[in-house]
Write a protein that holds these residues in place. Structure first.
Motif, PDB file in Angstrom:
ATOM      1  N   ILE A 195       0.547  -8.095  -1.146  1.00  0.00           N
ATOM      2  CA  ILE A 195       0.708  -9.198  -0.185  1.00  0.00           C
ATOM      3  C   ILE A 195      -0.428 -10.207  -0.343  1.00  0.00           C
ATOM      4  O   ILE A 195      -0.211 -11.420  -0.300  1.00  0.00           O
ATOM      5  CB  ILE A 195       0.782  -8.650   1.253  1.00  0.00           C
ATOM      6  N   PHE A 196      -1.648  -9.692  -0.518  1.00  0.00           N
ATOM      7  CA  PHE A 196      -2.807 -10.576  -0.692  1.00  0.00           C
ATOM      8  C   PHE A 196      -2.606 -11.502  -1.889  1.00  0.00           C
ATOM      9  O   PHE A 196      -2.918 -12.699  -1.829  1.00  0.00           O
ATOM     10  CB  PHE A 196      -4.069  -9.732  -0.870  1.00  0.00           C
ATOM     11  N   CYS A 216      -1.174  -2.828   6.324  1.00  0.00           N
ATOM     12  CA  CYS A 216      -0.995  -2.007   5.106  1.00  0.00           C
ATOM     13  C   CYS A 216      -2.190  -1.081   4.902  1.00  0.00           C
ATOM     14  O   CYS A 216      -2.011   0.108   4.609  1.00  0.00           O
ATOM     15  CB  CYS A 216      -0.819  -2.909   3.885  1.00  0.00           C
ATOM     16  N   PHE A 217      -3.386  -1.607   5.058  1.00  0.00           N
ATOM     17  CA  PHE A 217      -4.573  -0.777   4.886  1.00  0.00           C
ATOM     18  C   PHE A 217      -4.622   0.343   5.923  1.00  0.00           C
ATOM     19  O   PHE A 217      -4.964   1.485   5.605  1.00  0.00           O
ATOM     20  CB  PHE A 217      -5.846  -1.623   4.968  1.00  0.00           C
ATOM     21  N   ARG A 218      -4.269   0.016   7.171  1.00  0.00           N
ATOM     22  CA  ARG A 218      -4.309   1.035   8.227  1.00  0.00           C
ATOM     23  C   ARG A 218      -3.272   2.123   7.992  1.00  0.00           C
ATOM     24  O   ARG A 218      -3.438   3.251   8.443  1.00  0.00           O
ATOM     25  CB  ARG A 218      -4.122   0.386   9.591  1.00  0.00           C
ATOM     26  N   ALA A 251      -0.799 -14.251  10.615  1.00  0.00           N
ATOM     27  CA  ALA A 251       0.237 -13.239  10.374  1.00  0.00           C
ATOM     28  C   ALA A 251       0.068 -12.590   8.997  1.00  0.00           C
ATOM     29  O   ALA A 251       0.225 -11.377   8.840  1.00  0.00           O
ATOM     30  CB  ALA A 251       1.619 -13.870  10.494  1.00  0.00           C
ATOM     31  N   TRP A 252      -0.254 -13.409   7.975  1.00  0.00           N
ATOM     32  CA  TRP A 252      -0.506 -12.863   6.634  1.00  0.00           C
ATOM     33  C   TRP A 252      -1.667 -11.859   6.669  1.00  0.00           C
ATOM     34  O   TRP A 252      -1.580 -10.760   6.123  1.00  0.00           O
ATOM     35  CB  TRP A 252      -0.829 -13.999   5.654  1.00  0.00           C
ATOM     36  N   ASN A 253      -2.742 -12.249   7.325  1.00  0.00           N
ATOM     37  CA  ASN A 253      -3.906 -11.358   7.424  1.00  0.00           C
ATOM     38  C   ASN A 253      -3.566 -10.088   8.202  1.00  0.00           C
ATOM     39  O   ASN A 253      -4.038  -8.990   7.866  1.00  0.00           O
ATOM     40  CB  ASN A 253      -5.074 -12.077   8.099  1.00  0.00           C
TER      41      ASN A 253
END
Length: 643
Positions: A194-195, A182-184, A174-176
């Motif tokens: 988040i990272f 976000c990137f998309r 879920a974190w990934n």
């Protein structure tokens, strides 16, 4: 499990295609196992997941079974979600709810939400989210993670983060997923935030950051993350190589590939095709040739995609015979991409008749052409001036192959007419198109008007472009070129002034040339760097020799400013392709072939210089400009002075 069911399951597992399955189906019915729910579930699973083109068959099995369970429905929903028709997944899900015999579970929602993500339907995704809420499954780990992916695919970062924030105990997947979302959605800062909060990271976490940064063009950030990684895998290296190649940083793409080899890691299919793509785009022929040797030595020559990349590399580096050699020597069955890449390679050199012959060989071999194949073929007809043949294949595309022409095909036809000087026919063709012409289609005609000096039509076309893309610098430059060639300097000045007022910048011309497997880049004008100074000094020597031995006189029409003739000569003498040529002659062994890649169309004066240099210096020069390839040899060009 009964002996009959066990035997039938063995038969079922051995089926690799739909034909084999239909042959054993009568036996299954006769044995009575088709009424067993366990066996029917396995049969639907095999059809939906393992056997190509068997989804309609699986759907019929489901509809005919008297009491289907959740597993059967979920299997079909999953099968369609991973197919080329993911919208059918929603139809099966709706059928499941409508019958009311089976309640959807977490798998049902996860698969149908994945389907909505695959065909990027935000509306459908929101509807499925509401249904999940209704059934109390929206916070389920599996469902919530898929919802994050859906909102990410649709660019709704805010929704994706809201779902994530409401998860009670999100796992690493879920974190990934939320970082990817976000990137998309172009929220690069949010992804990093988040990272940084992640307590635990795996390979996927780091690779998601690499992929996100390279796709966003944040190359320095990608380099920083790459250097911080505790361990790099195949995906990490491939992402860097492909990412830098995609962003035009070819030298760094080559550098990462060399580092990969120094780290004693074995390149995979993706990293190889990525670095070959960098060679294709930059014209790095020698490095590409070295890679070809590695491919043969390392035993990668059986991989179709690598061979396709080699065909493209050789074609775009100006060596069509080598591309043909790779094509003919492919050990596996050639894909549609293989055929199309080879046709495109011939097209770039103006070998229209050969391209048509190869296209016919493709169809005779049983490979059905697609829309991209026809783009390459029409492109070939355009660059060879084959108007009749181009019209014939444009017609066949729809009548024989039932392919509806896309805007790219119409653009090829406009280019075909425009390049041949049939400007009015091109204009009429655009006006009669059944689809609205794009700015690119009109721009193609404007380019033809510029080449043929048709001021009146160029002005009409520019009016059309003003409605679609009013501030495109390329269009203004093309129109300015038409006026400059005709000596209408007041109109040129007016356009230049409007560009300054609107802060519209002309695209900078650059050229690349490869020396000892290193790429050197040149831009027009005086520079203070060592390579630039050396190129300018050598170029002056070349120009003097061309004047003395070949009677060269600068074509000052290529200088598109109203200045004195001496200044015009100075302008055209500093074009980037001339500097690249001079540097190559200074550095390469005598008589070595020279390959230059230019981002813009080569001007007439540079074209003349290349022809004369090939004769006086006894060299072959290949120039790949924005339009096509030019092979200069013994004082003439393969384009026959028409480009």
């Amino acid at each position: 499990m009964s002996i009959a069911i066990h035997h039938c399951l063995s038969l079922l597992t051995s089926c690799k295609n739909l034909r084999a399955l239909t042959q054993i189906h009568p036996f299954l019915v006769k044995s009575g196992v088709d009424t067993d729910s366990y066996f029917t579930g396995k049969l639907i699973l095999q059809c939906a997941i393992s056997i190509p083109d068997a989804l309609p068959y699986a759907r019929r099995l489901l509809l005919c079974f008297p009491d289907p369970d959740a597993f059967m429905f979920n299997t079909l929903v999953r099968g369609y979600s991973e197919s080329d028709e993911p919208h059918n997944s929603v139809a099966v899900f709706v059928e499941m709810i409508r019958k009311g015999l089976v309640f959807p579970d977490s798998f049902s929602f996860a698969f149908v939400v994945k389907a909505a993500a695959n065909f990027r339907s935000l509306r459908t995704g929101i509807q499925m989210h509401c249904q999940a809420l209704k059934h109390g499954l929206d916070s389920h780990l599996f469902v919530a993670t898929t919802l994050i992916g859906l909102y990410g695919e649709c660019g709704c970062v805010e929704f994706a983060r809201k779902v994530f924030d409401e998860m009670r105990q999100p796992n690493l997947v879920a974190w990934n997923a939320v970082v990817t979302a976000c990137f998309r959605g172009n929220d690069v800062a949010g992804a990093r935030e988040i990272f940084d909060k992640m307590m635990v990271r795996n390979h996927t976490s780091w690779n998601v950051m690499l992929a996100g940064y390279t796709k966003a063009g944040e190359l320095e950030s990608a380099k920083r993350v790459f250097s911080e990684m505790p361990l790099r895998d195949d995906v990490s290296w491939s992402t860097m190589i492909v990412g830098f190649a995609h962003n035009g940083s070819f030298t760094e793409a080559f550098s990462y590939f060399r580092e990969l080899r120094r780290a004693e890691m074995r390149p995979n299919e993706v990293s190889l095709t990525g670095v070959l793509s960098a060679c294709s785009q930059s014209g790095a022929f020698e490095f590409g040739k070295t890679l070809h040797g590695f491919v043969e030595k390392a035993g990668y020559s059986w991989i179709v995609s690598v061979n396709n990349a080699l065909i493209d590399m050789y074609s775009r580096c100006g060596n069509v015979p080598m591309a043909r050699l790779v094509f003919e020597g492919m050990p596996e069955k050639r894909s549609i991409v293989s055929w199309t890449s080879m046709i495109a390679g011939l097209a770039m050199y103006g070998h229209g008749e050969e391209a048509i012959k190869l296209f016919n060989e493709m169809t005779e071999s049983g490979v059905t052409p697609d829309g991209i194949s026809f783009i390459s073929l029409l492109y070939a007809c355009s660059h060879a001036g084959l108007i009749k043949e181009g019209e014939e294949y444009f017609s066949k595309m729809k009548s024989d192959y039932h392919i509806e022409p896309a805007i790219e095909h119409y653009g090829c036809m406009v280019d075909l007419y425009g390049r041949s000087g049939k400007l009015q026919k091109a204009y009429n063709f655009i006006c009669q198109m059944p689809v609205p012409p794009s700015a690119i289609v009109w721009r193609t005609l404007l380019g033809a008007c510029s080449s043929h000096g048709n001021i009146e039509l160029a002005e009409q076309v520019k009016k059309r472009l003003n409605e679609l893309d009013p501030n495109n610098p390329g269009d203004l430059v093309l129109l300015s070129n038409v006026y400059a060639t005709a000596g209408k300097w007041k109109d040129v000045a007016s356009i230049r002034k409007s560009m300054i007022v609107q802060r519209i910048k002309k695209i900078t011309g650059w050229s690349l040339v490869e020396i000892d497997k290193t790429m050197y880049k040149f831009t027009a004008g005086e520079k203070k760097k060592g390579t630039d100074i050396e190129a300018h000094v050598k170029l002056k020597e070349i120009i003097l020799r061309l004047r003395d031995e070949a009677g060269y006189a600068p074509e000052i029409a290529s200088a598109l400013y109203d200045v004195e003739e001496e200044e015009k000569e100075d302008q055209v003498s500093k074009h980037s392709e001339k500097l690249a040529l001079a540097f190559a002659i200074a550095k390469l062994p005598k008589g070595a072939n020279i390959r230059i890649v230019k981002n813009l169309r080569i001007c007439r004066d540079c074209h003349v210089v290349m022809k004369l240099t090939s004769s006086v210096y006894g060299v072959e020069i290949v120039v790949r400009d924005r339009n096509r390839f030019h092979l200069f040899k013994n004082g003439s060009c393969s384009c026959r002075d028409c480009w």
